[in-house]
Design an enzyme around this catalytic site. Structure first.
Site, PDB file in Angstrom:
ATOM      1  N   GLY A  40       5.561   3.209   0.075  1.00  0.00           N
ATOM      2  CA  GLY A  40       6.258   3.974  -0.960  1.00  0.00           C
ATOM      3  C   GLY A  40       5.489   3.907  -2.262  1.00  0.00           C
ATOM      4  O   GLY A  40       4.263   3.902  -2.239  1.00  0.00           O
ATOM      5  N   SER A  81       0.837  -1.189   0.000  1.00  0.00           N
ATOM      6  CA  SER A  81       0.000   0.000   0.000  1.00  0.00           C
ATOM      7  C   SER A  81       0.873   1.241   0.000  1.00  0.00           C
ATOM      8  O   SER A  81       2.094   1.154   0.044  1.00  0.00           O
ATOM      9  CB  SER A  81      -0.899   0.008   1.228  1.00  0.00           C
ATOM     10  OG  SER A  81      -0.125   0.311   2.372  1.00  0.00           O
ATOM     11  N   LYS A  82       0.200   2.359  -0.040  1.00  0.00           N
ATOM     12  CA  LYS A  82       0.921   3.630  -0.176  1.00  0.00           C
ATOM     13  C   LYS A  82       1.980   3.874   0.896  1.00  0.00           C
ATOM     14  O   LYS A  82       2.972   4.527   0.644  1.00  0.00           O
ATOM     15  CB  LYS A  82      -0.077   4.794  -0.190  1.00  0.00           C
ATOM     16  CG  LYS A  82      -0.375   5.260  -1.605  1.00  0.00           C
ATOM     17  CD  LYS A  82      -1.397   6.365  -1.615  1.00  0.00           C
ATOM     18  CE  LYS A  82      -2.791   5.788  -1.549  1.00  0.00           C
ATOM     19  NZ  LYS A  82      -3.860   6.742  -1.768  1.00  0.00           N
ATOM     20  N   ARG A  83       1.722   3.327   2.065  1.00  0.00           N
ATOM     21  CA  ARG A  83       2.733   3.603   3.091  1.00  0.00           C
ATOM     22  C   ARG A  83       4.028   2.845   2.859  1.00  0.00           C
ATOM     23  O   ARG A  83       5.018   3.040   3.555  1.00  0.00           O
ATOM     24  CB  ARG A  83       2.160   3.331   4.489  1.00  0.00           C
ATOM     25  CG  ARG A  83       1.806   1.915   4.709  1.00  0.00           C
ATOM     26  CD  ARG A  83       0.905   1.717   5.911  1.00  0.00           C
ATOM     27  NE  ARG A  83       0.258   0.429   5.792  1.00  0.00           N
ATOM     28  CZ  ARG A  83       0.892  -0.723   6.014  1.00  0.00           C
ATOM     29  NH1 ARG A  83       2.143  -0.726   6.395  1.00  0.00           N
ATOM     30  NH2 ARG A  83       0.266  -1.858   5.860  1.00  0.00           N
TER      31      ARG A  83
END
Length: 493
Positions: free
Chosen positions: A258, A254-256
RNA sequence: GGCGCUAUCGUCUAGGGGUUAGGACGGAUGGUUCUCAGCCAUCAGACCGGGGUUCGAAUCCCCGUAGCGCUACCA
């Protein structure tokens, strides 16, 4: 020509679909799902359909549709039909729900969200797992109609039949659920809009999808959908559930973690063919330890049975390695075309290095010498700079490591180079080594500062190679500049 | 909590009743050398645990454990 389809394919023409919801960019997980569908379709001479699941009007955006198409296009994943927009088919979805309602396989539910929430909270408080309690299941059609006409909002729920639901998953093998664990899912919201499972089944039927290849986060939707096919008297397609792509912490990417959008990887200077190859290898292996493969090789080797069941960590280091392999195979002209926009943005592009320009051939040589050491496209822009302009700094690291306190050696080197004619790699190297020896120095005492003079950094391709590329006149000027720098430093201290 | 899925080097994976458990990325070391990268060579590094079945289990079965996913009038 690929071989005839293997045993996994059901008879008849293969039809698969990729069905992203346009609520953001195309993330790598979605791209990989699209990729596997594409590979499967191509392998079997089937049809790959693109369907945009835009029924969530709140979150769907046109911009998102554009970036998804752009991402697929960049990866070279083309589709044979579509893009179709699911929102255009809501009438069909609704018709299916109404049909089930008529056949008493679905029923109206008047429970409001607030009531549901209250009962759920109560159940949870009591420690029991909540499942819709079927409060409305026995409402007579007459009463339902009366309340509906009275303006009461109602959802339509599917009456989940008893029994077990089983299917032979093409990647997981036999999989089954007891339908008792399923609640009566909402088919139509009280505002009349269809929900995901209904729409999905309705569209897959309409599009005559033969194989549903999707992420295994959909495994728990599968029994609901199979039940819907059964209730509608339809043959369900085959299902293949792909393992998820994970971040380094083994949680769903997921976005966390990167970058997760394929366009981000494009912007970081990865080649689409490298990305494609890398993604294909995430969860799939053709065996034989094959890593770098062409698209055609992948198509020929692709089998759903060879997909593994375990989620795989997205390892950017390996992507970078693959990318460097692909870069190495690229003709310098292709590389120039790819980095041209970045060169321009950096103010390094001039007419004479463009196609047909006077220094074109020379620039291609520069790119060629940089190629083996480049992992991503921006590496070229960074490393080509000192070849294209005099405007570069001496890196702090290079100054610290390689620059002495006076310019005498460089003065001597400059004098030696001045008389070298022709100015070739062999001749300059010979001159430098002879000079070093005559002064009782090591060649390295000249080579390292020379590199700093030429490109400003502590690392570069072989100095004599870049020396010739830069040319005698410019090289001498750069040596002068270094001498001046050294002298000013000497007087300053 | 319920349900489901999964389990081989740090990572991607091959293999699958008897193997020195193979390869790739990354790491380490050495070579090439003017640096770095590259290239070449070498090395370290794994079958989640416990029970079965079997002459023999990493492989088959069961039970654990752990991780992940789903559990909406999102998709």
């Amino acid at each position: 020509m690929p071989n005839p389809p293997s045993g996994t394919a059901t008879p008849g023409r293969v039809r698969v679909r990729f069905a992203p919801s346009p609520t953001g960019f195309l993330h790598v997980g979605g791209a990989r799902t699209a990729l596997f569908n594409w590979l499967f379709a191509r392998r079997h001479g089937g049809t790959f359909v693109l369907r945009i699941e835009d029924t969530d009007q709140e979150r769907s955006t046109e911009e998102s549709v554009r970036t998804i198409l752009e991402g697929l296009g960049w990866l070279g994943i083309d589709w044979d039909e579509g893009p179709f927009f699911q929102s255009r088919n809501v009438q069909a979805h609704r018709a299916l729900a109404l049909r089930l309602l008529e056949e008493r396989k679905a029923y109206y539910c008047f429970c409001s969200a607030a009531e549901l929430e209250a009962r759920r909270a109560a159940a949870e408080k009591a420690g029991s797992a909540w499942k819709y309690d079927r409060l409305c299941v026995n409402l007579s059609p007459e009463e339902a109609r009366r309340r509906l006409q009275g303006g009461e909002p109602a959802a339509v729920r599917f009456l989940v039949p008893e029994g077990t639901v089983a299917w032979d998953d093409l990647v997981h093998g036999p999989t089954s659920f007891d339908s008792a664990v399923l609640e009566d899912i909402v088919l139509l919201r009280s505002n009349g809009s269809p929900t995901y499972n209904l729409s999905c089944v309705s569209d897959d039927v309409a599009m005559r999808v033969t194989h549903v290849i999707r992420g295994d986060d959909h495994i728990s939707n599968t029994p609901k959908q199979i039940l819907l096919y059964r209730a509608a008297g339809l043959e369900p397609p085959r299902f293949a559930h792909l393992p998820l792509i994970l971040g380094p912490d083994k949680k769903r990417l997921s976005k966390r973690h990167g970058a997760v959008s394929v366009t981000e990887y494009r912007d970081k200077g990865y080649l689409p063919e490298a990305m494609f190859n890398f993604l294909a290898l995430l969860g799939w292996s053709p065996g034989e330890g094959r890593e770098k493969m062409t698209r055609d090789e992948m198509i020929a080797a692709f089998r759903l049975e060879d997909i593994n069941k375990k989620g795989s960590v997205f390892d950017e280091q390996k992507l970078e390695w693959l990318n460097s392999q692909y870069i190495n195979d690229l003709a310098p002209e292709r590389i120039v075309a790819l980095v041209r926009p970045q060169l321009e943005a950096a103010g390094l592009l001039s007419a004479d290095i463009e196609e047909g320009g006077a220094r074109r051939a020379w620039f291609l040589k520069v790119i060629t010498t940089l190629k083996a050491r480049s992992k991503r496209l921006p590496d070229f822009v960074r490393d080509a700079r000192p070849f294209l302009t005099d405007d570069f700094e001496y890196s702090e690291d290079a100054v610290k490591r390689y620059l002495g306190t006076d310019g005498n050696r460089m003065r001597a080197l400059r004098a030696a180079f001045e008389t070298v004619e022709p100015f070739t790699e062999e001749a300059t190297e010979k001159a430098l080594r002879a000079l070093a020896e005559s002064r009782g120095d090591k060649a390295a005492d000249y080579i390292h500062p020379l590199r700093v003079a030429l490109v400003g950094t502590a690392v570069s391709p072989g100095v004599f190679t870049i020396l010739i590329l830069i040319g005698k006149e410019r090289a001498l000027r750069r040596i002068d500049r270094l001498i001046a720098f050294l002298d000013s430093r000497a007087t300053a201290t």
